[in-house]
Design a protein around this motif. Sequence first.
Motif, mmCIF file in Angstrom:
data_model
loop_
_atom_site.group_PDB
_atom_site.id
_atom_site.type_symbol
_atom_site.label_atom_id
_atom_site.label_comp_id
_atom_site.label_asym_id
_atom_site.label_seq_id
_atom_site.Cartn_x
_atom_site.Cartn_y
_atom_site.Cartn_z
ATOM 1 N N MET A 154 0.834 -1.207 0.000
ATOM 2 C CA MET A 154 0.000 0.000 0.000
ATOM 3 C C MET A 154 0.869 1.258 0.000
ATOM 4 S SD MET A 154 -3.083 -1.154 0.108
ATOM 5 C CE MET A 154 -4.440 -0.708 1.139
ATOM 6 N N MET A 185 1.923 1.927 -3.526
ATOM 7 C CA MET A 185 0.781 2.447 -4.282
ATOM 8 C C MET A 185 0.270 3.781 -3.723
ATOM 9 S SD MET A 185 0.076 0.260 -6.643
ATOM 10 C CE MET A 185 -1.628 0.173 -7.165
ATOM 11 N N ARG A 186 0.863 4.233 -2.617
ATOM 12 C CA ARG A 186 0.393 5.426 -1.887
ATOM 13 C C ARG A 186 -1.090 5.313 -1.527
ATOM 14 N NH1 ARG A 186 1.728 10.900 -2.653
ATOM 15 N NH2 ARG A 186 3.770 10.294 -3.417
ATOM 16 N N LEU A 187 -1.447 4.184 -0.999
ATOM 17 C CA LEU A 187 -2.836 3.987 -0.581
ATOM 18 C C LEU A 187 -2.958 3.966 0.937
ATOM 19 C CD1 LEU A 187 -3.959 1.320 -3.205
ATOM 20 C CD2 LEU A 187 -4.721 3.694 -3.062
ATOM 21 N N ASP A 223 -2.439 6.540 2.877
ATOM 22 C CA ASP A 223 -2.879 7.862 3.353
ATOM 23 C C ASP A 223 -4.345 7.877 3.760
ATOM 24 O OD1 ASP A 223 -1.273 7.498 1.106
ATOM 25 O OD2 ASP A 223 -1.044 9.636 0.761
ATOM 26 N N TYR A 224 -5.129 7.003 3.101
ATOM 27 C CA TYR A 224 -6.569 7.044 3.338
ATOM 28 C C TYR A 224 -6.963 6.510 4.708
ATOM 29 C CZ TYR A 224 -6.481 8.042 -1.583
ATOM 30 O OH TYR A 224 -6.201 8.613 -2.782
ATOM 31 N N GLU A 225 -6.046 5.866 5.405
ATOM 32 C CA GLU A 225 -6.433 5.269 6.691
ATOM 33 C C GLU A 225 -5.517 5.733 7.812
ATOM 34 O OE1 GLU A 225 -6.989 0.986 6.308
ATOM 35 O OE2 GLU A 225 -6.068 1.147 4.342
ATOM 36 N N SER A 232 -0.567 13.463 -5.121
ATOM 37 C CA SER A 232 -1.612 12.432 -5.141
ATOM 38 C C SER A 232 -2.134 12.219 -6.554
ATOM 39 C CB SER A 232 -2.792 12.819 -4.261
ATOM 40 O OG SER A 232 -2.342 13.341 -3.064
ATOM 41 N N ARG A 241 -2.073 8.841 -8.623
ATOM 42 C CA ARG A 241 -3.295 8.237 -9.144
ATOM 43 C C ARG A 241 -3.063 7.800 -10.590
ATOM 44 N NH1 ARG A 241 -7.119 12.267 -8.492
ATOM 45 N NH2 ARG A 241 -6.768 11.982 -6.267
ATOM 46 N N ARG A 279 -0.747 4.735 -10.604
ATOM 47 C CA ARG A 279 -1.502 3.565 -10.126
ATOM 48 C C ARG A 279 -2.333 2.922 -11.219
ATOM 49 N NH1 ARG A 279 -2.601 6.088 -5.218
ATOM 50 N NH2 ARG A 279 -4.608 6.854 -5.898
#
Length: 335
Positions: A52, A55-57, A59-61, A82, A86, A89
């Motif tokens: 994650m 993938m820079r995913l 940040d959302y959590e 971002s 995106r 990704r």
Amino acid sequence: MEKILEVKELVTGYKGKTGFLKAVDGVSFDIEKGETVCIVGESGSGKSVTSMSIMRLVDYENGKILSGSIRFEQEELTDKSSDEMRHIRGSKISMIFQEPLTALNPVFTVGKQITEAILLHQSITKKKAMERAEELLRLVGLSDPKTRLKQFPHELSGGMRQRVMIAIALASNPELLIADEPTTALDVTIEAQILELLRTIREQRNMSIMLITHDIGVAAEMAHRIIIMYAGKIVEIGKTNDILQRPYHPYSKGLMESVPKMDGQRGVPLQSIDGTIPSLHEMPSGCRFSPRCPLATDKCRGEAPQLERKGDRQVACWHVDKLLQQEDKTQVKEG
Ligand code: ATP
Ligand code: MG
């Protein structure tokens, strides 16, 4: 060989009450073009957080990349905005997840979801995109793709849904495919088919694959190299056969021993090592495996070993030299 991904000293944390808790703590590895690398480790070792982060995913959590570098095709990803991420990704790096039903949108047809993925990055007509979607479904081995395109996710079996996810991931012709436990939810026969599919696609496209699994058996079949993670750190990296034949790190040894030896049997979840992986709140000092390690000494409990090169291998253990010497001696005696 050309390196497609280089991760250096990656630290990723989640916001806790008193600051960030490091789920990934100083992880370094690389992936070559056309190579399949498997990341293996018990639940909670930081495999998903590593992917994650790439993938820079996270940040959302409440998560954050705290330090380190992630270079993809020579470009630093941690500096990207971002929006730029995106774009990357959906185009150069794709990801498939464990549970294809939650990743697919239940209210749209398979056709709509694949064409959307295509149209995001290619300026072609909807009709052309639908043709391309049909091609992709054929590529991932779905029979009667025309009918499948009109169906909704719940009308498909788990194996078919995972094939659809792979089709979506391939829609952009990625250079790197990150697959996080892509077959855990599937039965053994379907798992074998999906793995075979990934292998074929990798060969055809010279794509790189980062495959996350807790199943050494899957890694043995798929990987050129294996990375073994424990409690947010890498403990060993090596060529698949080397690691399978002679794991160096005591944790790797434990993992290998938890694999059923009979051919064709699916690897069981890793349970044979006594104790459990520490939580982020109570990381042991020194080597994080020391509370469970049969070889642990005061030095292990006091000071964390770094990942060091031993020939083709990289391993993080204070006792590795002694261990290997002992093994060699035993072998000579037995021989
Ligand atoms: P599994 O095999 O179960 O998928 P994993 O190796 O993928 O395990 P990660 O999901 O990467 O493990 O988790 C690593 C650590 O980070 C765990 O201690 C987990 O509790 C923590 N963690 C993961 N996601 C979050 C989050 N959103 N918020 C807080 N902590 C998290
Ligand atoms: Mg995970």
